[in-house]
Design an enzyme around this catalytic site. Structure first.
Site, short mmCIF file in Angstrom:
data_model
loop_
_atom_site.label_atom_id
_atom_site.label_comp_id
_atom_site.label_asym_id
_atom_site.label_seq_id
_atom_site.Cartn_x
_atom_site.Cartn_y
_atom_site.Cartn_z
N ASN A 37 41.48 27.73 60.17
CA ASN A 37 41.57 29.13 59.69
C ASN A 37 42.62 29.30 58.60
O ASN A 37 42.45 30.14 57.71
CB ASN A 37 41.91 30.01 60.90
CG ASN A 37 42.32 31.41 60.50
OD1 ASN A 37 41.49 32.26 60.22
ND2 ASN A 37 43.64 31.66 60.45
N TYR A 56 40.82 30.19 44.79
CA TYR A 56 40.30 30.50 46.14
C TYR A 56 38.82 30.17 46.24
O TYR A 56 38.40 29.43 47.13
CB TYR A 56 40.55 31.98 46.43
CG TYR A 56 40.14 32.40 47.83
CD1 TYR A 56 40.84 31.95 48.95
CD2 TYR A 56 39.06 33.27 48.03
CE1 TYR A 56 40.47 32.35 50.23
CE2 TYR A 56 38.69 33.67 49.31
CZ TYR A 56 39.41 33.21 50.41
OH TYR A 56 39.04 33.61 51.67
N LYS A 115 37.23 27.10 48.52
CA LYS A 115 36.39 27.42 49.69
C LYS A 115 34.96 26.88 49.52
O LYS A 115 34.32 26.51 50.50
CB LYS A 115 36.38 28.93 49.94
CG LYS A 115 37.71 29.48 50.49
CD LYS A 115 37.92 29.07 51.94
CE LYS A 115 39.14 29.76 52.55
NZ LYS A 115 39.26 29.54 53.99
N THR A 146 43.67 42.48 56.55
CA THR A 146 44.77 41.55 56.83
C THR A 146 45.63 41.47 55.57
O THR A 146 45.29 42.06 54.54
CB THR A 146 44.24 40.12 57.12
OG1 THR A 146 43.62 39.63 55.92
CG2 THR A 146 43.23 40.10 58.26
N1 LIG Z 1 40.63 38.72 55.35
C1 LIG Z 1 39.47 38.59 54.74
O1 LIG Z 1 38.92 39.58 54.21
C2 LIG Z 1 38.77 37.26 54.69
C3 LIG Z 1 37.45 37.23 54.17
C4 LIG Z 1 36.77 36.02 54.14
C5 LIG Z 1 37.39 34.87 54.63
N2 LIG Z 1 38.66 34.93 55.13
C6 LIG Z 1 39.25 33.68 55.65
O2 LIG Z 1 39.72 33.89 56.97
C7 LIG Z 1 40.88 33.09 57.21
C8 LIG Z 1 42.02 33.96 57.73
O3 LIG Z 1 42.30 34.94 56.73
P1 LIG Z 1 43.30 36.15 57.00
O4 LIG Z 1 42.76 37.30 56.26
O5 LIG Z 1 43.61 36.26 58.44
O6 LIG Z 1 44.59 35.61 56.19
P2 LIG Z 1 46.17 35.92 56.39
O7 LIG Z 1 46.36 37.18 57.14
O8 LIG Z 1 46.78 35.74 55.04
O9 LIG Z 1 46.63 34.72 57.35
C9 LIG Z 1 46.56 33.40 56.88
C10 LIG Z 1 47.18 32.48 57.89
O10 LIG Z 1 47.17 31.15 57.35
C11 LIG Z 1 48.49 30.66 57.41
N3 LIG Z 1 48.72 29.65 56.38
C12 LIG Z 1 48.62 29.77 55.04
N4 LIG Z 1 48.95 28.62 54.45
C13 LIG Z 1 49.27 27.74 55.44
C14 LIG Z 1 49.68 26.38 55.47
N5 LIG Z 1 49.88 25.69 54.35
N6 LIG Z 1 49.89 25.79 56.68
C15 LIG Z 1 49.70 26.49 57.80
N7 LIG Z 1 49.34 27.79 57.85
C16 LIG Z 1 49.12 28.39 56.67
C17 LIG Z 1 49.38 31.86 57.28
O11 LIG Z 1 50.70 31.55 57.72
P3 LIG Z 1 51.98 32.45 57.26
O12 LIG Z 1 51.99 33.68 58.12
O13 LIG Z 1 53.13 31.53 57.51
O14 LIG Z 1 51.79 32.77 55.80
C18 LIG Z 1 48.65 32.81 58.20
O15 LIG Z 1 48.92 32.50 59.54
C19 LIG Z 1 41.17 32.37 55.90
O16 LIG Z 1 40.60 31.08 55.94
C20 LIG Z 1 40.48 33.22 54.86
O17 LIG Z 1 40.13 32.49 53.70
C21 LIG Z 1 39.36 36.09 55.17
#
Ligand SMILES: NC(=O)c1ccc[n+]([C@@H]2O[C@H](COP(=O)([O-])OP(=O)(O)OC[C@H]3O[C@@H](n4cnc5c(N)ncnc54)[C@H](OP(=O)(O)O)[C@@H]3O)[C@@H](O)[C@H]2O)c1
Length: 240
Positions: free
Chosen positions: A86, A163, A167, A198
């Site tokens: 994730n 990004y 992906k 988020t």
């Molecule tokens: N939100 C959306 O609309 C959306 C849409 C499509 C896909 N996604 C995908 O869903 C997933 C979760 O997204 P989210 O929105 O929950 O993102 P988020 O709130 O930014 O959370 C990202 C998480 O990844 C961690 N992270 C980033 N770089 C890292 C690294 N090098 N090593 C370990 N942990 C790391 C962050 O840790 P820190 O807290 O330390 O920064 C955080 O825990 C991602 O893969 C994203 O691409 C999200």
């Protein structure tokens, strides 16, 4: 014995909700977090709600951190039933093809592709020790050639090459790993959570992190006849 799930980047956002929902489904969840204190805080929230959760320090771009986490899981549990990749970034300075610098491009691939491959290969021995492990990679409609290639789609107007392209590469990792593991009982799929509120998705997004988590949880808990090498959203299979 409870099934064991590791979710990377589970200290907040969609990852934390995936952990919560797998915990509610009866899994012991390992909260991967690059900052151990933030991981422990998230695990504490789940434990306070009656779930089984532990934090694991895991920085996906740091091979030593990855190996340490894999060794700990091997020593303490000997197997891993679910891995959810994730953790991801939209790199600072990300932009369109004609504007982006090399730094943000490299950063996107370091975390979103190389980090995933390193974590997955480090954990493959313990995943193979489980009866029928599941691997779920978090993808996005911004990685979809079908959607980004459609000029009528809002996805075609978003200029984040670091990004989107990392992906899209992760989608290929998903398909190739599914092929390499075909016949082992391990199923590998990608989940598109949709735009969720988020830090990454923007707090005005329509979907909650819990809604976004549901598709990853479904793919993490597939039965033996489930698909492999596909991308799904909450409504089912998507085109790449
Ligand atoms: N939100 C959306 O609309 C959306 C849409 C499509 C896909 N996604 C995908 O869903 C997933 C979760 O997204 P989210 O929105 O929950 O993102 P988020 O709130 O930014 O959370 C990202 C998480 O990844 C961690 N992270 C980033 N770089 C890292 C690294 N090098 N090593 C370990 N942990 C790391 C962050 O840790 P820190 O807290 O330390 O920064 C955080 O825990 C991602 O893969 C994203 O691409 C999200």
């Amino acid at each position: 014995m409870k099934k064991l799930a590791l979710i990377t980047g589970a200290n907040k956002g969609i990852g934390k909700e995936i952990a919560r929902q797998l915990g509610e489904a009866g899994y012991l969840v390992l909260i991967g977090s690059r900052d151990l204190a933030r991981g422990e805080a998230a695990a504490g929230e789940l434990v306070a709600d009656g779930l089984d959760a532990e934090a694991v320090q895991l920085e996906v771009t740091d091979p030593a951190s990855v190996r340490h986490a894999a060794a700990r899981i091997g020593q303490e549990h000997g197997r891993l039933d679910v891995l959810v990749n994730n953790a991801a970034i939209i790199p600072d300075g990300d932009a369109g093809v004609t504007e982006v610098a090399a730094g943000p491009l490299r950063a996107g691939f370091e975390t979103n592709v190389i980090g995933v491959v390193d974590v997955t290969t480090a954990l493959l021995p313990v995943l193979r020790n489980a009866t029928a492990a599941r691997i779920v990679n978090l993808s996005t409609s911004l990685a979809s050639f079908t959607q980004v290639g459609d000029p009528e789609s809002p996805m075609s107007a978003i200029r984040t090459l670091g990004y989107n392209s990392s992906k899209a590469a992760l989608n290929m990792v998903t398909v190739m790993l599914a092929n390499e593991l075909r016949g082992t009982g391990i199923l590998v799929n990608a989940a598109d959570p949709g735009n969720c509120a988020t830090d990454m998705g923007g707090w005005d997004a329509a979907r909650t992190p819990a809604e976004g988590a549901a598709v990853a949880v479904r793919l993490a808990t597939l039965g033996p006849d489930g698909p492999t090498g596909q991308v799904h959203d909450e409504n089912g299979r998507l085109p790449w």
